[in-house]
Design an enzyme around this catalytic site. Structure first.
Site, PDB file in Angstrom:
ATOM      1  N   ASP A 164     -18.770  88.696  71.612  1.00 30.48           N
ATOM      2  CA  ASP A 164     -19.607  87.711  72.314  1.00 30.48           C
ATOM      3  C   ASP A 164     -18.598  86.822  73.051  1.00 30.48           C
ATOM      4  OD1 ASP A 164     -22.586  86.620  72.357  1.00 30.48           O
ATOM      5  OD2 ASP A 164     -21.338  84.849  72.174  1.00 30.48           O
TER       6      ASP A 164
ATOM      7  N   VAL B 104     -19.378  89.595  80.714  1.00 29.87           N
ATOM      8  CA  VAL B 104     -20.749  89.757  81.205  1.00 29.87           C
ATOM      9  C   VAL B 104     -20.800  89.551  82.722  1.00 29.87           C
ATOM     10  CG1 VAL B 104     -23.091  88.842  81.048  1.00 29.87           C
ATOM     11  CG2 VAL B 104     -21.730  89.114  78.971  1.00 29.87           C
ATOM     12  N   ALA B 105     -20.147  88.478  83.189  1.00 32.12           N
ATOM     13  CA  ALA B 105     -20.097  88.200  84.633  1.00 32.12           C
ATOM     14  C   ALA B 105     -19.438  89.373  85.365  1.00 32.12           C
ATOM     15  CB  ALA B 105     -19.319  86.916  84.890  1.00 32.12           C
ATOM     16  N   TRP B 106     -18.390  89.908  84.772  1.00 29.68           N
ATOM     17  CA  TRP B 106     -17.655  91.041  85.352  1.00 29.68           C
ATOM     18  C   TRP B 106     -18.573  92.253  85.580  1.00 29.68           C
ATOM     19  CZ3 TRP B 106     -16.513  95.559  82.348  1.00 29.68           C
ATOM     20  CH2 TRP B 106     -15.610  96.441  82.932  1.00 29.68           C
TER      21      TRP B 106
ATOM     22  N   LYS C  80     -25.507  87.094  63.833  1.00 32.13           N
ATOM     23  CA  LYS C  80     -24.500  86.522  64.731  1.00 32.13           C
ATOM     24  C   LYS C  80     -23.422  85.897  63.862  1.00 32.13           C
ATOM     25  CE  LYS C  80     -23.989  86.252  69.165  1.00 32.13           C
ATOM     26  NZ  LYS C  80     -24.581  87.080  70.217  1.00 32.13           N
TER      27      LYS C  80
ATOM     28  N   GLY D 134     -16.260  86.020  82.575  1.00 35.54           N
ATOM     29  CA  GLY D 134     -15.964  86.847  81.396  1.00 35.54           C
ATOM     30  C   GLY D 134     -16.540  88.246  81.530  1.00 35.54           C
TER      31      GLY D 134
HETATM   32  O1  2IT Z   1     -25.616  88.498  72.618  1.00 31.84           O
HETATM   33  C1  2IT Z   1     -25.472  89.727  72.456  1.00 31.84           C
HETATM   34  O2  2IT Z   1     -26.431  90.506  72.512  1.00 31.84           O
HETATM   35  C2  2IT Z   1     -24.140  90.231  72.205  1.00 31.84           C
HETATM   36  N1  2IT Z   1     -23.205  89.445  72.170  1.00 31.84           N
HETATM   37  C3  2IT Z   1     -23.901  91.688  71.922  1.00 31.84           C
HETATM   38  C4  2IT Z   1     -24.150  91.978  70.492  1.00 31.84           C
HETATM   39  C5  2IT Z   1     -23.820  93.384  70.064  1.00 31.84           C
HETATM   40  O3  2IT Z   1     -23.953  93.640  68.852  1.00 31.84           O
HETATM   41  O4  2IT Z   1     -23.444  94.219  70.870  1.00 31.84           O
END
Ligand code: 2IT
Length: 447
Positions: free
Chosen positions: A164, A240-242, A124, A238
């Site tokens: 992210d 993810v919600a979308w 990350k 965002g």
């Molecule tokens: O938390 C996650 O799994 C992501 N932000 C996606 C990470 C990715 O490499 O696609």
């Protein structure tokens, strides 16, 4: 292994790293029993090694804002674990980013990636850069300055970042443009979440939300229920919600709440496609205000400042925003309002007290590392397409995503079924991911 001993050591070594310690505690509690049945793990000190990132890069990012003023932020890349493949995980741009936050996310990513069935290690990264109120040009200059340092740490077979919170398709574009210029490498597989014309996978933007709903469907089916006709509360607006709103609506559920840092929008008749599309406009504006939905759709969306999505009566809660966004009090309010299921789509979206409350009050609960793994899984599919220099159709990607989510659900059931027949999805996901990573580490020797 005794969780309490290991936690005491980590607390003394990393005081104040709240999110990291919270994430480690949850996993160790889940796996302690299974771990102690494997003396070979104990002998190889697997847990002691697994809780430490392989390495952390920290760097200064200096850029110039629209007023000509010099700005300095801190950038990070936490390469957490490479036991099952190259480092893989997103970049978060948010004012609250700290090493603790990225260590928690990298740790979680390691087990999540193991659950996807694809060969990806955990990582990350990100920065304390705050996209709120920034112009497009400022975003570009920041991304370019960030990549000036990051490019030396990454590569398509080494470490593959993605988006992210605060990092979407636009940011990945600026990051990739600068990567090419610096590295003189033109393999698009170095980043995922790219644009469709230059190596991005069809369906990657939707994948986290779609995958989450496939998982939720599996969980409901296992409990003898169906998502059709259910009222759903989503948090955030965002990416993810979308994706979650699109798929939930497609499956016949009614999304009646979305939220932002400023409050909640209650949508009594359910979110429409037009409103879902408007979420993209809201994100691109960098205003970070969900109130904009109520301004755009008066009468249909009602804004209440300072409230969360969990105050709206629903059947299913889908936290899609940020860690620890759902507290024990929120869990109690959801239950009092009739909610019977919470699938965590954000990483560690529920506070430990909320999870405990759900699990002891008959509310179905599944953790982020299982529910949201469709995002990184589709990143893995994007890497495969890039490596083969081909691109799959949406239907092909969707089918593979669906298959992966089914398999993650199966792993949770396999490792999480309790003597009374109920399924502990937290335990199931943690044990399944842990066993895969631990076994790989053991087989690769003491490194
Ligand atoms: O938390 C996650 O799994 C992501 N932000 C996606 C990470 C990715 O490499 O696609």
């Amino acid at each position: 292994m005794k969780t309490t001993d290991i936690m005491a050591r980590l607390q003394a070594k990393y005081p104040g790293e709240k999110e990291y310690l919270q994430a480690v505690q949850e996993v160790l509690e889940s796996v302690e029993e299974v771990y102690n049945q494997h003396p070979e793990f104990e002998q190889a000190k697997i847990v002691e090694r697994m809780v430490e990132p392989d390495r952390i890069f920290t760097f200064r990012v200096t850029w110039v804002d629209d007023r000509g003023e010099v700005q300095t932020n801190t950038g990070y890349r936490v390469q957490f674990n490479s036991a099952i493949g190259p480092y893989k995980g997103g970049l978060r741009f948010h004012r609250a980013v700290t090493p603790s936050m990225l260590k928690f996310l990298g740790f979680e990513q390691t087990f999540k990636n193991a659950l996807t069935t694809l060969p990806m290690g955990g990582a990350k990264g990100g920065s304390d850069f705050d996209p709120k109120g920034k112009s497009n040009e400022e975003i570009m200059r920041f991304c370019q300055a960030f990549m000036m340092e990051l490019w030396q740490c990454i590569g398509p077979d080494q470490d593959i970042p993605a988006g992210d919170v605060g990092v979407g398709g636009r940011e990945i574009g600026y990051l990739y443009g600068m990567y090419k210029k610096l590295a003189r490498q033109y393999n698009t597989g170095v980043l995922t979440g790219k644009g469709g014309t230059w190596g991005g996978s069809i369906l990657r933007p939707e994948a986290t939300g779609f995958g989450a709903l496939y998982f939720t469907q599996n969980l409901l089916h296992k409990a003898g229920k169906d998502i059709k006709g259910m009222k759903v509360a989503v948090s955030g607006f965002g990416n993810v919600a979308w994706g979650a709103c699109i798929k939930a609506t497609e499956l016949g559920a009614k999304v009646v709440a979305i939220s932002g840092p400023d409050g909640v929008c209650h949508i009594p008749d359910g979110i429409t496609r037009e409103m879902i599309d408007y979420m993209l406009v809201m994100r691109a504006s960098n205003r970070d205000k969900v109130e904009d939905m109520a301004t755009k759709f008066p009468g249909k969306a009602v804004f209440t400042p300072g409230k969360k999505s969990w105050s709206v009566p629903v059947d299913i809660a889908l936290p899609c925003a940020f860690q620890n966004e759902l507290s024990e009090d929120d869990a109690k309010e959801l239950k009092a309002n009739g909610c019977f299921c919470c699938c965590e789509v954000s990483n560690m979206g529920c506070q430990p007290g909320a999870i405990h409350f759900f699990q002891h009050n008959g509310i179905l609960f599944a953790p982020g590392k299982a529910v949201n793994a469709g995002g990184v899984a589709t990143s893995g599919l994007e890497m495969t397409q890039n490596a083969e220099h081909i691109s799959w159709s949406g239907a092909e990607v969707d089918e593979k995503l669906h298959f992966i989510m089914d398999s993650i659900h199966e792993q949770c059931v396999k490792y999480g079924t309790q003597p009374d027949g109920s399924i502990d999805y937290v335990k199931g996901a943690n044990i399944a991911g842990f066993m895969k990573v631990a076994t790989a580490m053991l087989e690769q020797g003491t490194i």
